[in-house]
Write a protein that holds these residues in place. Sequence first.
Motif, PDB file in Angstrom:
ATOM      1  N   LYS A 186       0.803  -1.386   0.046  1.00  0.00           N
ATOM      2  CA  LYS A 186      -0.170   0.001   0.255  1.00  0.00           C
ATOM      3  C   LYS A 186       0.962   1.208  -0.032  1.00  0.00           C
ATOM      4  O   LYS A 186       0.584   2.293   0.606  1.00  0.00           O
ATOM      5  CB  LYS A 186      -0.942  -0.019   1.123  1.00  0.00           C
ATOM      6  CG  LYS A 186      -1.981  -1.107   1.141  1.00  0.00           C
ATOM      7  CD  LYS A 186      -3.022  -1.156   2.183  1.00  0.00           C
ATOM      8  CE  LYS A 186      -3.801  -2.404   1.938  1.00  0.00           C
ATOM      9  NZ  LYS A 186      -5.084  -2.362   2.917  1.00  0.00           N
ATOM     10  N   LEU A 187       1.951   1.461  -0.870  1.00  0.00           N
ATOM     11  CA  LEU A 187       2.832   2.535  -0.774  1.00  0.00           C
ATOM     12  C   LEU A 187       1.921   3.644  -1.424  1.00  0.00           C
ATOM     13  O   LEU A 187       2.503   4.672  -1.228  1.00  0.00           O
ATOM     14  CB  LEU A 187       3.948   2.084  -1.630  1.00  0.00           C
ATOM     15  CG  LEU A 187       5.056   0.920  -1.029  1.00  0.00           C
ATOM     16  CD1 LEU A 187       6.307   0.727  -1.860  1.00  0.00           C
ATOM     17  CD2 LEU A 187       5.561   1.765   0.281  1.00  0.00           C
ATOM     18  N   TYR A 188       0.942   3.214  -2.179  1.00  0.00           N
ATOM     19  CA  TYR A 188       0.393   4.565  -2.702  1.00  0.00           C
ATOM     20  C   TYR A 188      -0.332   5.356  -1.823  1.00  0.00           C
ATOM     21  O   TYR A 188      -0.756   6.568  -2.098  1.00  0.00           O
ATOM     22  CB  TYR A 188      -0.796   4.104  -4.031  1.00  0.00           C
ATOM     23  CG  TYR A 188      -1.747   3.007  -3.158  1.00  0.00           C
ATOM     24  CD1 TYR A 188      -3.023   3.251  -2.728  1.00  0.00           C
ATOM     25  CD2 TYR A 188      -1.528   1.485  -3.116  1.00  0.00           C
ATOM     26  CE1 TYR A 188      -3.881   2.762  -2.251  1.00  0.00           C
ATOM     27  CE2 TYR A 188      -2.338   0.641  -2.740  1.00  0.00           C
ATOM     28  CZ  TYR A 188      -3.522   1.065  -2.050  1.00  0.00           C
ATOM     29  OH  TYR A 188      -4.582   0.314  -1.687  1.00  0.00           O
ATOM     30  N   GLN A 189      -0.303   4.912  -0.635  1.00  0.00           N
ATOM     31  CA  GLN A 189      -1.027   5.621   0.619  1.00  0.00           C
ATOM     32  C   GLN A 189       0.018   6.562   1.361  1.00  0.00           C
ATOM     33  O   GLN A 189      -0.337   7.157   2.074  1.00  0.00           O
ATOM     34  CB  GLN A 189      -1.790   4.827   1.539  1.00  0.00           C
ATOM     35  CG  GLN A 189      -2.876   3.894   0.837  1.00  0.00           C
ATOM     36  CD  GLN A 189      -3.453   3.009   1.869  1.00  0.00           C
ATOM     37  OE1 GLN A 189      -2.873   2.751   2.869  1.00  0.00           O
ATOM     38  NE2 GLN A 189      -4.798   2.492   1.372  1.00  0.00           N
ATOM     39  N   LEU A 190       1.215   6.260   1.030  1.00  0.00           N
ATOM     40  CA  LEU A 190       2.436   7.236   1.535  1.00  0.00           C
ATOM     41  C   LEU A 190       1.889   8.797   1.458  1.00  0.00           C
ATOM     42  O   LEU A 190       1.527   9.064   0.321  1.00  0.00           O
ATOM     43  CB  LEU A 190       3.806   6.860   0.966  1.00  0.00           C
ATOM     44  CG  LEU A 190       4.332   5.535   1.366  1.00  0.00           C
ATOM     45  CD1 LEU A 190       5.706   5.375   0.514  1.00  0.00           C
ATOM     46  CD2 LEU A 190       4.576   5.487   2.645  1.00  0.00           C
TER      47      LEU A 190
ATOM     48  N   GLY B 124       1.016   7.951  -4.160  1.00  0.00           N
ATOM     49  CA  GLY B 124       0.203   7.348  -5.202  1.00  0.00           C
ATOM     50  C   GLY B 124      -0.455   8.178  -6.021  1.00  0.00           C
ATOM     51  O   GLY B 124      -0.536   8.123  -7.440  1.00  0.00           O
ATOM     52  N   MET B 125      -0.903   9.592  -5.961  1.00  0.00           N
ATOM     53  CA  MET B 125      -1.376  10.585  -6.748  1.00  0.00           C
ATOM     54  C   MET B 125      -0.137  10.926  -7.852  1.00  0.00           C
ATOM     55  O   MET B 125      -0.336  11.142  -8.914  1.00  0.00           O
ATOM     56  CB  MET B 125      -1.831  11.736  -6.143  1.00  0.00           C
ATOM     57  CG  MET B 125      -2.362  12.852  -7.177  1.00  0.00           C
ATOM     58  SD  MET B 125      -3.635  12.367  -8.219  1.00  0.00           S
ATOM     59  CE  MET B 125      -4.838  11.776  -7.157  1.00  0.00           C
ATOM     60  N   HIS B 126       0.768  11.257  -7.350  1.00  0.00           N
ATOM     61  CA  HIS B 126       1.982  11.575  -8.067  1.00  0.00           C
ATOM     62  C   HIS B 126       2.411  10.320  -9.275  1.00  0.00           C
ATOM     63  O   HIS B 126       2.672  10.419 -10.057  1.00  0.00           O
ATOM     64  CB  HIS B 126       3.394  11.836  -7.422  1.00  0.00           C
ATOM     65  CG  HIS B 126       4.628  12.179  -8.302  1.00  0.00           C
ATOM     66  ND1 HIS B 126       4.494  13.477  -8.783  1.00  0.00           N
ATOM     67  CD2 HIS B 126       5.651  11.499  -8.489  1.00  0.00           C
ATOM     68  CE1 HIS B 126       5.613  13.226  -9.579  1.00  0.00           C
ATOM     69  NE2 HIS B 126       6.527  12.201  -9.515  1.00  0.00           N
ATOM     70  N   ALA B 127       2.307   9.162  -8.594  1.00  0.00           N
ATOM     71  CA  ALA B 127       2.571   7.955  -9.594  1.00  0.00           C
ATOM     72  C   ALA B 127       1.464   7.953 -10.726  1.00  0.00           C
ATOM     73  O   ALA B 127       1.734   7.484 -11.797  1.00  0.00           O
ATOM     74  CB  ALA B 127       2.549   6.619  -8.882  1.00  0.00           C
ATOM     75  N   MET B 128       0.152   8.465 -10.432  1.00  0.00           N
ATOM     76  CA  MET B 128      -0.954   8.432 -11.258  1.00  0.00           C
ATOM     77  C   MET B 128      -0.780   9.561 -12.264  1.00  0.00           C
ATOM     78  O   MET B 128      -0.864   9.501 -13.388  1.00  0.00           O
ATOM     79  CB  MET B 128      -2.342   8.567 -10.685  1.00  0.00           C
ATOM     80  CG  MET B 128      -2.563   7.213 -10.136  1.00  0.00           C
ATOM     81  SD  MET B 128      -4.139   7.296  -9.236  1.00  0.00           S
ATOM     82  CE  MET B 128      -5.377   8.006 -10.585  1.00  0.00           C
TER      83      MET B 128
END
Length: 184
Positions: free
Chosen positions: A24-28, A34-38
């Motif tokens: 759940k790294l997207y919650q960091l 996670g938003m940056h990855a998207m």
Amino acid sequence: MLGRVYLGNLVGAMAMLGLVMAAKLYQLDGGEWGMHAMIVAKGKLGYDWSQAFALGILCNFLVCLATWMTFTSKDSIGKSLLVILPVAMFVSSGFEHSIANMFMVPLGLAIKAVSDPAFYIAHGHLASDFSQLTFYNFIVHNLIPVTLGNIFGGGILVGLGYWSIDRKKPHEKALDQTLNTQRR
């Protein structure tokens, strides 16, 4: 052989994706990671076909440069330092690499799949802002042209460039064979 390497990299990217999602790294940072990855994944789908192809060519010029530069050093530290510079340049310049994209874009797709409307709103976005982030767009508008650009840039341009520099005329090859035989 190229197909096996490509498939192996895909399997590795999907394994890494599974671990990142399970952790759940997207919650960091309250979901900022996670938003940056998207946003990065979405940006990779914003190129037209020829631009993605050209960015793939440029990327593999640098990947091949990194590989060839390692042959100039005998120690591991030197080899590592020589790889860092071209790779850092392709990443910082926004060049496209099919294998890196096999992880990054599916990461954005996975985060999109598990995110609810509140996630987007909390970060100043709407789910509709990422409507073009689809598996189809990834394959057609990124993975195919970038892969072909990587192959063309590294395999054709760099490969043929080195081949044309290193190739020898038949009489030069015969002379080399004669000299090698005499040395034994």
